[in-house]
Design a protein around this motif. Structure first.
Motif, PDB file in Angstrom:
ATOM      1  N   ASP A 284     -75.274 -28.556 -54.491  1.00 25.12           N
ATOM      2  CA  ASP A 284     -74.274 -29.097 -53.561  1.00 25.12           C
ATOM      3  C   ASP A 284     -72.966 -29.392 -54.291  1.00 25.12           C
ATOM      4  OD1 ASP A 284     -75.928 -28.962 -51.350  1.00 25.12           O
ATOM      5  OD2 ASP A 284     -76.681 -31.012 -51.595  1.00 25.12           O
ATOM      6  N   THR A 285     -73.074 -29.999 -55.473  1.00 26.75           N
ATOM      7  CA  THR A 285     -71.872 -30.324 -56.253  1.00 26.75           C
ATOM      8  C   THR A 285     -71.160 -29.057 -56.710  1.00 26.75           C
ATOM      9  OG1 THR A 285     -72.889 -32.385 -57.014  1.00 26.75           O
ATOM     10  CG2 THR A 285     -71.027 -31.527 -58.296  1.00 26.75           C
ATOM     11  N   ALA A 286     -71.932 -28.105 -57.225  1.00 25.55           N
ATOM     12  CA  ALA A 286     -71.342 -26.876 -57.756  1.00 25.55           C
ATOM     13  C   ALA A 286     -70.723 -26.014 -56.660  1.00 25.55           C
ATOM     14  CB  ALA A 286     -72.405 -26.075 -58.505  1.00 25.55           C
ATOM     15  N   SER A 287     -71.241 -26.124 -55.444  1.00 27.05           N
ATOM     16  CA  SER A 287     -70.734 -25.270 -54.358  1.00 27.05           C
ATOM     17  C   SER A 287     -69.261 -25.516 -54.069  1.00 27.05           C
ATOM     18  CB  SER A 287     -71.560 -25.490 -53.095  1.00 27.05           C
ATOM     19  OG  SER A 287     -71.298 -26.775 -52.529  1.00 27.05           O
ATOM     20  N   ARG A 288     -68.741 -26.669 -54.520  1.00 26.91           N
ATOM     21  CA  ARG A 288     -67.340 -26.996 -54.284  1.00 26.91           C
ATOM     22  C   ARG A 288     -66.435 -26.651 -55.461  1.00 26.91           C
ATOM     23  NH1 ARG A 288     -70.388 -31.071 -51.881  1.00 26.91           N
ATOM     24  NH2 ARG A 288     -70.339 -32.396 -53.743  1.00 26.91           N
ATOM     25  N   ARG A 289     -67.029 -26.133 -56.542  1.00 22.16           N
ATOM     26  CA  ARG A 289     -66.220 -25.718 -57.695  1.00 22.16           C
ATOM     27  C   ARG A 289     -65.540 -24.384 -57.421  1.00 22.16           C
ATOM     28  NH1 ARG A 289     -71.057 -27.028 -61.986  1.00 22.16           N
ATOM     29  NH2 ARG A 289     -71.028 -29.304 -61.723  1.00 22.16           N
ATOM     30  N   ARG A 290     -64.403 -24.183 -58.052  1.00 26.17           N
ATOM     31  CA  ARG A 290     -63.598 -22.995 -57.738  1.00 26.17           C
ATOM     32  C   ARG A 290     -63.354 -22.121 -58.968  1.00 26.17           C
ATOM     33  NH1 ARG A 290     -58.481 -25.128 -54.615  1.00 26.17           N
ATOM     34  NH2 ARG A 290     -58.093 -22.885 -54.519  1.00 26.17           N
ATOM     35  N   LYS A 291     -64.228 -22.246 -59.996  1.00 29.29           N
ATOM     36  CA  LYS A 291     -64.010 -21.506 -61.237  1.00 29.29           C
ATOM     37  C   LYS A 291     -63.932 -20.003 -60.990  1.00 29.29           C
ATOM     38  CE  LYS A 291     -65.964 -20.768 -65.849  1.00 29.29           C
ATOM     39  NZ  LYS A 291     -67.037 -21.143 -66.810  1.00 29.29           N
ATOM     40  N   TYR A 292     -64.844 -19.467 -60.213  1.00 27.61           N
ATOM     41  CA  TYR A 292     -64.879 -18.024 -59.958  1.00 27.61           C
ATOM     42  C   TYR A 292     -64.341 -17.666 -58.572  1.00 27.61           C
ATOM     43  CZ  TYR A 292     -68.064 -18.216 -63.940  1.00 27.61           C
ATOM     44  OH  TYR A 292     -68.618 -18.446 -65.175  1.00 27.61           O
ATOM     45  N   ARG A 293     -63.897 -18.670 -57.806  1.00 32.72           N
ATOM     46  CA  ARG A 293     -63.405 -18.445 -56.434  1.00 32.72           C
ATOM     47  C   ARG A 293     -62.115 -19.244 -56.240  1.00 32.72           C
ATOM     48  NH1 ARG A 293     -66.174 -20.631 -52.660  1.00 32.72           N
ATOM     49  NH2 ARG A 293     -66.390 -18.996 -51.069  1.00 32.72           N
ATOM     50  N   LYS A 294     -61.108 -18.979 -57.070  1.00 35.78           N
ATOM     51  CA  LYS A 294     -59.903 -19.805 -57.093  1.00 35.78           C
ATOM     52  C   LYS A 294     -59.129 -19.726 -55.771  1.00 35.78           C
ATOM     53  CE  LYS A 294     -59.311 -19.301 -62.116  1.00 35.78           C
ATOM     54  NZ  LYS A 294     -60.150 -20.441 -62.397  1.00 35.78           N
ATOM     55  N   ASP A 295     -59.328 -18.636 -55.037  1.00 41.94           N
ATOM     56  CA  ASP A 295     -58.593 -18.482 -53.786  1.00 41.94           C
ATOM     57  C   ASP A 295     -59.385 -18.968 -52.579  1.00 41.94           C
ATOM     58  OD1 ASP A 295     -60.476 -16.506 -54.110  1.00 41.94           O
ATOM     59  OD2 ASP A 295     -59.351 -15.004 -52.966  1.00 41.94           O
ATOM     60  N   ARG A 296     -60.530 -19.606 -52.834  1.00 35.70           N
ATOM     61  CA  ARG A 296     -61.399 -20.051 -51.744  1.00 35.70           C
ATOM     62  C   ARG A 296     -61.466 -21.570 -51.720  1.00 35.70           C
ATOM     63  NH1 ARG A 296     -62.077 -15.680 -48.435  1.00 35.70           N
ATOM     64  NH2 ARG A 296     -62.171 -13.842 -49.767  1.00 35.70           N
ATOM     65  N   LYS A 297     -61.117 -22.150 -50.587  1.00 38.21           N
ATOM     66  CA  LYS A 297     -61.182 -23.604 -50.463  1.00 38.21           C
ATOM     67  C   LYS A 297     -62.516 -24.082 -49.899  1.00 38.21           C
ATOM     68  CE  LYS A 297     -56.188 -24.198 -49.849  1.00 38.21           C
ATOM     69  NZ  LYS A 297     -55.125 -24.720 -48.967  1.00 38.21           N
ATOM     70  N   GLU A 298     -63.163 -23.232 -49.099  1.00 34.73           N
ATOM     71  CA  GLU A 298     -64.427 -23.635 -48.494  1.00 34.73           C
ATOM     72  C   GLU A 298     -65.530 -23.600 -49.549  1.00 34.73           C
ATOM     73  OE1 GLU A 298     -64.244 -19.175 -47.961  1.00 34.73           O
ATOM     74  OE2 GLU A 298     -62.860 -20.887 -47.906  1.00 34.73           O
ATOM     75  N   PRO A 299     -66.568 -24.430 -49.435  1.00 38.50           N
ATOM     76  CA  PRO A 299     -67.680 -24.423 -50.398  1.00 38.50           C
ATOM     77  C   PRO A 299     -68.454 -23.117 -50.327  1.00 38.50           C
ATOM     78  CG  PRO A 299     -67.681 -26.432 -49.077  1.00 38.50           C
ATOM     79  CD  PRO A 299     -66.710 -25.492 -48.425  1.00 38.50           C
ATOM     80  N   VAL A 300     -69.146 -22.834 -51.412  1.00 38.10           N
ATOM     81  CA  VAL A 300     -70.070 -21.704 -51.429  1.00 38.10           C
ATOM     82  C   VAL A 300     -71.180 -21.980 -50.410  1.00 38.10           C
ATOM     83  CG1 VAL A 300     -71.755 -20.419 -52.817  1.00 38.10           C
ATOM     84  CG2 VAL A 300     -69.609 -21.194 -53.856  1.00 38.10           C
ATOM     85  N   GLU A 301     -71.448 -21.007 -49.557  1.00 38.60           N
ATOM     86  CA  GLU A 301     -72.512 -21.149 -48.570  1.00 38.60           C
ATOM     87  C   GLU A 301     -73.804 -20.588 -49.167  1.00 38.60           C
ATOM     88  OE1 GLU A 301     -73.593 -19.990 -43.923  1.00 38.60           O
ATOM     89  OE2 GLU A 301     -71.713 -19.280 -44.844  1.00 38.60           O
ATOM     90  N   PHE A 302     -74.826 -21.413 -49.199  1.00 37.15           N
ATOM     91  CA  PHE A 302     -76.071 -20.967 -49.828  1.00 37.15           C
ATOM     92  C   PHE A 302     -77.286 -21.464 -49.067  1.00 37.15           C
ATOM     93  CE2 PHE A 302     -75.349 -25.129 -51.710  1.00 37.15           C
ATOM     94  CZ  PHE A 302     -76.626 -25.687 -51.768  1.00 37.15           C
ATOM     95  N   GLU A 303     -78.404 -20.793 -49.331  1.00 45.11           N
ATOM     96  CA  GLU A 303     -79.710 -21.198 -48.821  1.00 45.11           C
ATOM     97  C   GLU A 303     -80.670 -21.284 -50.003  1.00 45.11           C
ATOM     98  OE1 GLU A 303     -80.689 -18.083 -46.134  1.00 45.11           O
ATOM     99  OE2 GLU A 303     -79.336 -18.797 -44.529  1.00 45.11           O
ATOM    100  N   LEU A 304     -81.576 -22.236 -49.921  1.00 46.98           N
ATOM    101  CA  LEU A 304     -82.557 -22.426 -50.995  1.00 46.98           C
ATOM    102  C   LEU A 304     -83.944 -22.443 -50.375  1.00 46.98           C
ATOM    103  CD1 LEU A 304     -82.902 -22.937 -54.048  1.00 46.98           C
ATOM    104  CD2 LEU A 304     -82.821 -25.377 -53.558  1.00 46.98           C
ATOM    105  N   ALA A 305     -84.798 -21.515 -50.799  1.00 49.57           N
ATOM    106  CA  ALA A 305     -86.154 -21.414 -50.263  1.00 49.57           C
ATOM    107  C   ALA A 305     -87.148 -21.707 -51.370  1.00 49.57           C
ATOM    108  CB  ALA A 305     -86.392 -20.017 -49.685  1.00 49.57           C
ATOM    109  N   TRP A 306     -87.901 -22.802 -51.227  1.00 50.37           N
ATOM    110  CA  TRP A 306     -88.900 -23.165 -52.224  1.00 50.37           C
ATOM    111  C   TRP A 306     -90.173 -22.353 -52.025  1.00 50.37           C
ATOM    112  CZ3 TRP A 306     -86.861 -25.878 -55.940  1.00 50.37           C
ATOM    113  CH2 TRP A 306     -85.828 -26.770 -55.670  1.00 50.37           C
ATOM    114  N   ARG A 307     -90.762 -21.918 -53.119  1.00 54.13           N
ATOM    115  CA  ARG A 307     -92.058 -21.242 -53.037  1.00 54.13           C
ATOM    116  C   ARG A 307     -93.158 -22.248 -52.724  1.00 54.13           C
ATOM    117  NH1 ARG A 307     -91.809 -16.302 -55.942  1.00 54.13           N
ATOM    118  NH2 ARG A 307     -89.734 -15.446 -55.524  1.00 54.13           N
ATOM    119  N   ASP A 308     -94.192 -21.780 -52.053  1.00 57.59           N
ATOM    120  CA  ASP A 308     -95.315 -22.649 -51.716  1.00 57.59           C
ATOM    121  C   ASP A 308     -96.125 -23.019 -52.963  1.00 57.59           C
ATOM    122  OD1 ASP A 308     -94.642 -22.535 -49.053  1.00 57.59           O
ATOM    123  OD2 ASP A 308     -96.001 -20.860 -48.611  1.00 57.59           O
ATOM    124  N   ASN A 309     -96.869 -24.095 -52.842  1.00 59.29           N
ATOM    125  CA  ASN A 309     -97.872 -24.514 -53.835  1.00 59.29           C
ATOM    126  C   ASN A 309     -97.299 -24.724 -55.241  1.00 59.29           C
ATOM    127  OD1 ASN A 309     -99.941 -24.284 -51.868  1.00 59.29           O
ATOM    128  ND2 ASN A 309    -100.021 -22.073 -52.247  1.00 59.29           N
TER     129      ASN A 309
END
Length: 397
Positions: A284-309
């Protein structure tokens, strides 16, 4: 009737059974034939679950009036790989230069063969322990591990079985027999991280949103800083990215999504829940960094899927179990084994919920390799260690 006191003969019979997961291959039948003359009642339940192969397992108990010791392990083995690359056929149990070759020789038919031989010697010499001994053997350790030890433990427990301690016979020694006893295991947690972008032409990046840039930002946050510096009994928590995939065969197209799979081996600083929360916070914190997306103001949109067990971290504290095994190793080999929590996961992660568990078996240098093999001298030494351990744990050596 001849009892199965020779570990090499026991192992040869087991190796000659091609029990590549999920096939039983005759290995459980051979083991049942070894155990019945020792007074074991044997059951071979098969478990099923949708989307997975049916698995046959074995539970055997020699009942007695006293404490109950479980020996756990598996007769299934991994595939042989390139059979033509083997010096000796992988299911022939051929002997050369004092070593027996075969898939499962080390992982872990060898440990089973030695425990059966040790128990047979104990029965032959003393009439057997006063308490109960059981063998909990799965055919699904090298596979999905869904229809194996976890269900076998539930099945046995539902029938009134209860154990005071467990010895798991996985290969634990890195260099020499006597090096290491496993007294715990790190946890294991896996997930797939997917970054959502916008597809477009590589020559017009302002009209697209490259998910690879966002993925680089998020992966960097997972890898640094370190999660911890380790604890008294455990290595530092470590995250490894195991796959990065964009699924894009075109060099002039910015893809719409990019994903990374990762696995974390974690120590007792964390629980599964607290580690998941830490990873979410980093992303969540990193999604707002702009190191590789200097022209992007919106956060990185991501999904996280945990494996079972996921596997939970654990540490065994049973002084009688650990001390008796360590003293048995030292008495036979002259070596004081390290008490370790290193390595991957094992079926001890399930057994820990039913009784204290430690692991000790053969040297693991050739497990899963072409020309998997074991020294005949190690088979005899491990049998002597197990024999002494059985006697001392029951107080009847």
């Amino acid at each position: 009737m001849m009892l199965p006191t020779d570990p090499a003969q026991n192992l040869a019979k087991l190796i000659r059974c091609p029990s590549v997961t999920p096939a039983e291959g005759g290995a459980l039948a051979v083991l049942e034939d070894m155990l019945k003359p020792l007074g074991f009642a044997v059951a071979r339940p098969t478990f099923s679950e949708a989307g997975t192969p049916d698995i046959e397992n074995l539970y055997a108990r020699r009942a007695g009036d006293g404490p109950h010791l479980m020996f756990a392990g598996h007769t299934d083995v991994v595939p042989v790989g390139d059979e033509a690359a083997w010096k000796h056929p992988p299911f022939a149990a051929e002997i050369a230069n004092g070593e027996m070759y075969g898939r499962g020789a080390v992982d872990m038919k060898g440990g089973i063969a030695c425990f059966v031989a040790a128990l047979a010697r104990h029965v032959e010499e003393t009439g057997g322990p006063s308490g109960s001994v059981s063998l909990l053997i799965t055919g699904d350790e090298e596979g999905p591990a869904i229809n194996g030890t976890a269900k076998l433990l539930q099945w046995a427990s539902a029938r009134g079985e209860a154990w005071d301690a467990c010895l798991l016979g996985e290969p634990t020694n890195p260099e020499r027999l006597g090096d290491m006893v496993k007294v715990g295991r790190r946890g294991s947690l896996s997930a797939t991280l997917t970054v959502l972008g916008r597809q477009g032409h590589a020559a017009y990046p302002h009209l697209a949103d490259n998910p690879v840039r966002g993925l680089m930002t998020l992966v960097d946050a997972l890898l640094d800083p370190p999660f911890d510096a380790g604890t008294e009994r455990f290595q530092p928590t470590n995250l490894e990215v195991t796959s990065i995939d964009v699924g894009n065969p075109a060099t002039n197209v910015i893809a719409a999504r990019a994903s990374a799979a990762f696995n974390v081996r974690f120590n007792d600083t964390w629980t599964v829940e607290s580690l998941q929360a830490e990873i979410h916070n980093r992303l969540d914190t990193a999604s707002r960094r702009r190191k590789y997306r200097k022209d992007r103001k919106e956060p990185v949109e991501f999904e996280l899927a945990w494996r079972d067990n996921p596997s939970h971290v654990f540490l065994t504290h049973d002084d009688k179990l650990i001390g008796t095994l360590a003293r048995s190793v030292e008495a036979v080999t002259g070596m004081h084994p390290a008490l370790s929590t290193s390595g991957g996961t094992s079926d001890a992660r399930y057994i820990k919920d039913y009784c204290p568990v430690v692991e000790f078996g053969l040297v693991g240098q050739t497990m899963h390799m072409v020309d998997e093999r074991v020294q005949l001298a190690d088979l005899e030494t491990l049998t002597q260690i197990y024999r002494r351990f059985i006697g001392d744990w029951f107080g009847s050596r």
